[in-house]
Design a protein around this motif. Sequence first.
Motif, PDB file in Angstrom:
ATOM      1  N   SER A  72     -76.362  17.792 -60.906  1.00  0.00           N
ATOM      2  CA  SER A  72     -75.027  18.035 -60.376  1.00  0.00           C
ATOM      3  C   SER A  72     -75.151  18.694 -59.000  1.00  0.00           C
ATOM      4  N   PRO A  73     -74.434  18.186 -57.991  1.00  0.00           N
ATOM      5  CA  PRO A  73     -74.472  18.842 -56.675  1.00  0.00           C
ATOM      6  C   PRO A  73     -74.044  20.304 -56.725  1.00  0.00           C
ATOM      7  N   LEU A  74     -73.227  20.662 -57.723  1.00  0.00           N
ATOM      8  CA  LEU A  74     -72.732  22.038 -57.802  1.00  0.00           C
ATOM      9  C   LEU A  74     -73.837  23.039 -58.093  1.00  0.00           C
ATOM     10  N   THR A  75     -74.953  22.579 -58.671  1.00  0.00           N
ATOM     11  CA  THR A  75     -76.059  23.501 -58.956  1.00  0.00           C
ATOM     12  C   THR A  75     -76.732  23.995 -57.683  1.00  0.00           C
ATOM     13  N   LEU A  76     -76.421  23.391 -56.546  1.00  0.00           N
ATOM     14  CA  LEU A  76     -77.008  23.815 -55.279  1.00  0.00           C
ATOM     15  C   LEU A  76     -76.314  25.053 -54.704  1.00  0.00           C
ATOM     16  N   LEU A  77     -75.103  25.347 -55.169  1.00  0.00           N
ATOM     17  CA  LEU A  77     -74.331  26.437 -54.562  1.00  0.00           C
ATOM     18  C   LEU A  77     -75.038  27.785 -54.627  1.00  0.00           C
ATOM     19  N   PRO A  78     -75.572  28.225 -55.784  1.00  0.00           N
ATOM     20  CA  PRO A  78     -76.203  29.556 -55.808  1.00  0.00           C
ATOM     21  C   PRO A  78     -77.382  29.683 -54.864  1.00  0.00           C
ATOM     22  N   THR A  79     -78.291  28.702 -54.849  1.00  0.00           N
ATOM     23  CA  THR A  79     -79.482  28.846 -54.010  1.00  0.00           C
ATOM     24  C   THR A  79     -79.146  28.752 -52.523  1.00  0.00           C
ATOM     25  N   LEU A  80     -78.159  27.933 -52.147  1.00  0.00           N
ATOM     26  CA  LEU A  80     -77.749  27.863 -50.737  1.00  0.00           C
ATOM     27  C   LEU A  80     -77.011  29.138 -50.331  1.00  0.00           C
ATOM     28  N   THR A  81     -76.223  29.700 -51.245  1.00  0.00           N
ATOM     29  CA  THR A  81     -75.576  30.981 -50.964  1.00  0.00           C
ATOM     30  C   THR A  81     -76.613  32.084 -50.791  1.00  0.00           C
ATOM     31  N   GLY A  82     -77.652  32.061 -51.629  1.00  0.00           N
ATOM     32  CA  GLY A  82     -78.729  33.038 -51.483  1.00  0.00           C
ATOM     33  C   GLY A  82     -79.402  32.946 -50.128  1.00  0.00           C
ATOM     34  N   ALA A  83     -79.604  31.717 -49.633  1.00  0.00           N
ATOM     35  CA  ALA A  83     -80.204  31.545 -48.309  1.00  0.00           C
ATOM     36  C   ALA A  83     -79.326  32.160 -47.225  1.00  0.00           C
ATOM     37  N   VAL A  84     -78.020  31.940 -47.330  1.00  0.00           N
ATOM     38  CA  VAL A  84     -77.092  32.507 -46.341  1.00  0.00           C
ATOM     39  C   VAL A  84     -77.124  34.032 -46.373  1.00  0.00           C
TER      40      VAL A  84
ATOM     41  N   PHE B 117     -67.425  22.895 -49.371  1.00  0.00           N
ATOM     42  CA  PHE B 117     -66.684  21.636 -49.252  1.00  0.00           C
ATOM     43  C   PHE B 117     -67.617  20.432 -49.363  1.00  0.00           C
ATOM     44  N   SER B 118     -68.806  20.545 -48.789  1.00  0.00           N
ATOM     45  CA  SER B 118     -69.765  19.440 -48.871  1.00  0.00           C
ATOM     46  C   SER B 118     -70.228  19.209 -50.308  1.00  0.00           C
ATOM     47  N   LEU B 119     -70.461  20.285 -51.047  1.00  0.00           N
ATOM     48  CA  LEU B 119     -70.874  20.147 -52.441  1.00  0.00           C
ATOM     49  C   LEU B 119     -69.753  19.555 -53.287  1.00  0.00           C
ATOM     50  N   GLU B 120     -68.515  19.971 -53.038  1.00  0.00           N
ATOM     51  CA  GLU B 120     -67.391  19.380 -53.756  1.00  0.00           C
ATOM     52  C   GLU B 120     -67.262  17.897 -53.433  1.00  0.00           C
ATOM     53  N   PHE B 121     -67.461  17.545 -52.170  1.00  0.00           N
ATOM     54  CA  PHE B 121     -67.398  16.140 -51.758  1.00  0.00           C
ATOM     55  C   PHE B 121     -68.478  15.331 -52.458  1.00  0.00           C
ATOM     56  N   ALA B 122     -69.697  15.870 -52.490  1.00  0.00           N
ATOM     57  CA  ALA B 122     -70.805  15.170 -53.138  1.00  0.00           C
ATOM     58  C   ALA B 122     -70.603  15.054 -54.640  1.00  0.00           C
ATOM     59  N   ALA B 123     -69.902  16.020 -55.241  1.00  0.00           N
ATOM     60  CA  ALA B 123     -69.670  15.995 -56.683  1.00  0.00           C
ATOM     61  C   ALA B 123     -68.546  15.060 -57.081  1.00  0.00           C
ATOM     62  N   GLY B 124     -67.896  14.427 -56.102  1.00  0.00           N
ATOM     63  CA  GLY B 124     -66.833  13.471 -56.408  1.00  0.00           C
ATOM     64  C   GLY B 124     -65.532  14.109 -56.819  1.00  0.00           C
ATOM     65  N   GLU B 125     -65.267  15.321 -56.298  1.00  0.00           N
ATOM     66  CA  GLU B 125     -64.009  15.977 -56.625  1.00  0.00           C
ATOM     67  C   GLU B 125     -62.836  15.188 -56.047  1.00  0.00           C
ATOM     68  N   ALA B 126     -61.652  15.469 -56.586  1.00  0.00           N
ATOM     69  CA  ALA B 126     -60.455  14.780 -56.117  1.00  0.00           C
ATOM     70  C   ALA B 126     -60.166  15.134 -54.649  1.00  0.00           C
ATOM     71  N   ARG B 127     -59.389  14.310 -54.020  1.00  0.00           N
ATOM     72  CA  ARG B 127     -58.971  14.490 -52.618  1.00  0.00           C
ATOM     73  C   ARG B 127     -60.183  14.595 -51.692  1.00  0.00           C
ATOM     74  N   ARG B 128     -61.058  13.597 -51.780  1.00  0.00           N
ATOM     75  CA  ARG B 128     -62.260  13.611 -50.959  1.00  0.00           C
ATOM     76  C   ARG B 128     -61.921  13.484 -49.478  1.00  0.00           C
ATOM     77  N   ALA B 129     -60.834  12.752 -49.170  1.00  0.00           N
ATOM     78  CA  ALA B 129     -60.438  12.631 -47.765  1.00  0.00           C
ATOM     79  C   ALA B 129     -60.083  13.997 -47.188  1.00  0.00           C
ATOM     80  N   MET B 130     -59.343  14.791 -47.953  1.00  0.00           N
ATOM     81  CA  MET B 130     -58.989  16.136 -47.487  1.00  0.00           C
ATOM     82  C   MET B 130     -60.225  17.020 -47.380  1.00  0.00           C
ATOM     83  N   LEU B 131     -61.164  16.859 -48.310  1.00  0.00           N
ATOM     84  CA  LEU B 131     -62.415  17.620 -48.214  1.00  0.00           C
ATOM     85  C   LEU B 131     -63.164  17.261 -46.943  1.00  0.00           C
ATOM     86  N   GLY B 132     -63.154  15.975 -46.579  1.00  0.00           N
ATOM     87  CA  GLY B 132     -63.789  15.574 -45.326  1.00  0.00           C
ATOM     88  C   GLY B 132     -63.154  16.241 -44.124  1.00  0.00           C
TER      89      GLY B 132
END
Length: 462
Positions: A397-409, A206-221
């Motif tokens: 793109s903030p979305l490029t962070l998803l794989p490496t952060l998922t790997g950390a988890v 959700f944070s990466l989607e928010f940072a990427a400027g996806e629609a419905r940012r209020a709902m993402l928050g």
Amino acid sequence: MAVYSRHPASAPPVAPERERMRHILLRAWFTFVLVYAFTLPGWVLAFGSVITTLVGGVVVVLSGALVASIRPPFQWRRLPWIAGGFILWAGVSVMWSLWPLTSVLTWFILVATTIVGIALASVLTWREIVRAIGAALAWVIGISIVFEVLVAWIVGGPLYAGFATTGGEGAVVWTTGELFSGGRMDGIMGDPNLFGVIALMAVIVFSLEFAAGEARRAMLGVWIAVSVLCLGLAASVTAWVAALGVVLVLATVLLMRTARRPGERTRYYVGYAIIGVGGGLLLWLNRDAVFLALDRATDLIDRETVWAAVLAQVTNPALGSGFATPWTVGDPSFTAGIMLDGAQATSAHSVWVDVFFQLGVVGVILLACVYLAFVWRSWFFAVDRPRWDLRADRPYSPLTLLPTLTGAVLLVQGVAESAPLMGWGWMLLIVLGSKIKQSPHIGEGAAEQRVAIELGEPLPAR
């Protein structure tokens, strides 16, 4: 009223091409697939292993049929062949397995999960994958909250497997129903440690989607706040430590992106390696004090008891005793007999202990290669600026962070849980690893052509 000239300078304006209904249904299907993967333990507790397996079979067959009908553009040499080596070794282990039936069944589950992961990566774009994962996590978080509230309000106590309100001998507790009395939140999957990691993944996505400027940012928050609350209510030390790992990796990536001169990243790598390795070693050596301070000393004792019991049953250190993830309690030839919380354990509660027990040193090496390849590709996918021509100033793109952060988890969770070997853990490893190889740039390349539809632009003529 304006009229067009008989000799216009350009073509009349037309409405942009809209996304077709079949593609919307395709994305909805794979969102359901991800929900199924995230909530797999809950399906077993609710409906039993037979129905869960039947649903899983439908998921695999339909996902494979979709890929066969769509025939997405991808290169065979860019499939996750290193992971295929691990899968092949797990299948070969049937020849010397002490529990061949369990090995065959669980190997088919591993293969099926891999097939679905490749299917998902091949028919959805990067943005669609992130949106599908985010939508699935929102469903899981929402269902878990409703589930916990109803159990605490209506049942007012533990709920057992099969929706039973009373438990006899050997009954498995689904949730304690202590949401309103200060207890831990088990979620729909029936385990606070698994639910805590799911909540952490939700915060990340959700944070990466928010940072990427996806629609419905209020709902993402709102979803970010709800996910943080669930992370706290789960009270999982594994999830909290994984969150620290995510913060460290995120800080490192953002710092690496600021490097402007050759060799500038080297000192950052050295510094963060010292912090990461030193901090992890310090945390491990003082784990008793840490778990005691967090009131989780019992969890640590249980984990170390299971690890010792599993390692004591290792009879073939080189090849292992046969693949079995998860352990099948009903298999009469399965002689582990390791108890946890009054019931037979279904895993070693550690990826590396489990793999060493099942596939020996060879399996550990192969799995280490799988994670190393994934971490390597996801790391440079995140820290390197997107570039495929002479232009060198494209934004990250903030979305490029998803794989490496998922790997950390997954790496942190794998120390104390075997979940990364199955279900959503293995599926995301395959999905993100395959997608990086197929589409190394978000929005560019043959496999990313549908991004034009997402932006309301017509596809280029062929």
